[in-house]
Scaffold this active site. Structure first.
Site, PDB file in Angstrom:
ATOM      1  N   SER A 132       0.858  -1.184   0.000  1.00 53.68           N
ATOM      2  CA  SER A 132       0.000   0.000   0.000  1.00 53.68           C
ATOM      3  C   SER A 132       0.889   1.227   0.000  1.00 53.68           C
ATOM      4  CB  SER A 132      -0.876   0.012   1.260  1.00 53.68           C
ATOM      5  OG  SER A 132      -1.529   1.262   1.413  1.00 53.68           O
ATOM      6  N   TYR A 145      -1.737   0.682  10.911  1.00 56.57           N
ATOM      7  CA  TYR A 145      -1.736   0.146   9.550  1.00 56.57           C
ATOM      8  C   TYR A 145      -0.460   0.509   8.806  1.00 56.57           C
ATOM      9  CZ  TYR A 145      -3.358  -0.898   4.805  1.00 56.57           C
ATOM     10  OH  TYR A 145      -3.481  -1.400   3.530  1.00 56.57           O
TER      11      TYR A 145
END
Length: 244
Positions: A132, A145
């Site tokens: 990501s 995250y």
């Protein structure tokens, strides 16, 4: 044993994983699908003439059982992952952090470690890890995250160095905002809150990411696309976007 090249896709029951399964099946691969929701997997596998096995990357026993049922592997797409919560550091939920590290980091480690011998033995293996933009940048409320995705990215890039000279390619796919069920899962099924994440811009789709994965794994075997960063046109970085 199929005569087609085999692609194993984790987190294949929805979103990017499902789209990747479709794209790789269309590209001529026999797709082996892994995820926890076996009912959805079996339906997709039947449609694509693929194979479905239950897989929970957070469970070492599940990973071992899954890999035993994969006779050969040419491509591994590490797609299983996810986020929970959006708390600031002083309000961090350790259970959320623990789950994110377990699925994104240790889950990627487990399945990659288990399938590497088969990937190398194939003579032309390829490990694709979907990380990501959060693995390369940070944003407020995303420390759990982003830290997990930074670790996953570091794991993947180290693999590239450790296997230099082996018959295996290593590609990191780095998406920005993609409209899937990612945000709904992050917010415990709050679809209204999830929809606001993409409000006012056109995000990437799961199919956009799958197209790039299919492109990477169908290049000539001497071509290694190390890192592919892809974002919506309206997104600058992990936290800033131009609202169209």
């Amino acid at each position: 044993m199929t005569t087609k090249r085999t692609a194993v896709i984790t987190g294949a029951s929805a979103g990017i994983g499902e789209a990747t399964a479709r794209a790789l099946a269309e590209a001529g691969f026999h797709v082996v699908l892994g995820a926890r929701r076996l009912d959805r997997l079996e339906k997709l596998a039947a449609e694509l003439s693929g194979t479905a096995h239950v897989l929970d990357v957070t469970d070492p026993g599940s990973v071992a059982a899954f890999v035993q049922r994969v006779p050969d592997c040419h491509v591994l797409v590490n797609n299983a992952g996810g986020a929970r919560g959006l708390e600031r550091v002083e309000e961090a939920d350790e259970d959320h952090w623990r789950w994110m590290w377990e699925v994104n980091v240790l889950g990627t480690l487990r399945i990659t470690k288990a399938l590497l011998p088969k990937l190398i033995a194939s003579g032309d293996g390829h490990v694709v890890t979907v990380t990501s933009i959060a693995g390369h940048e940070v944003y407020d409320g995303g420390s759990g995250y982003t830290s997990a995705k930074h670790a996953q990215s570091a794991l993947h890039r180290t693999l590239r160095s450790e296997h230099l000279g082996d018959p295996v390619r290593i590609t990191e796919i780095v998406p920005g905002m993609v409209e899937t069920d990612f945000s709904a899962n992050r917010f415990d099924g709050d679809t209204e809150r999830a929809a606001k994440v993409y409000q006012g811009l056109t995000p990437l789709t799961a199919e956009d990411v799958a197209d790039v994965i299919a492109f990477a794994v169908t290049r000539p075997s001497h071509v290694n696309l190390d890192t592919i960063v892809m974002k919506p046109r309206a997104q600058l970085n992990g936290s800033r976007a131009h609202r169209e």
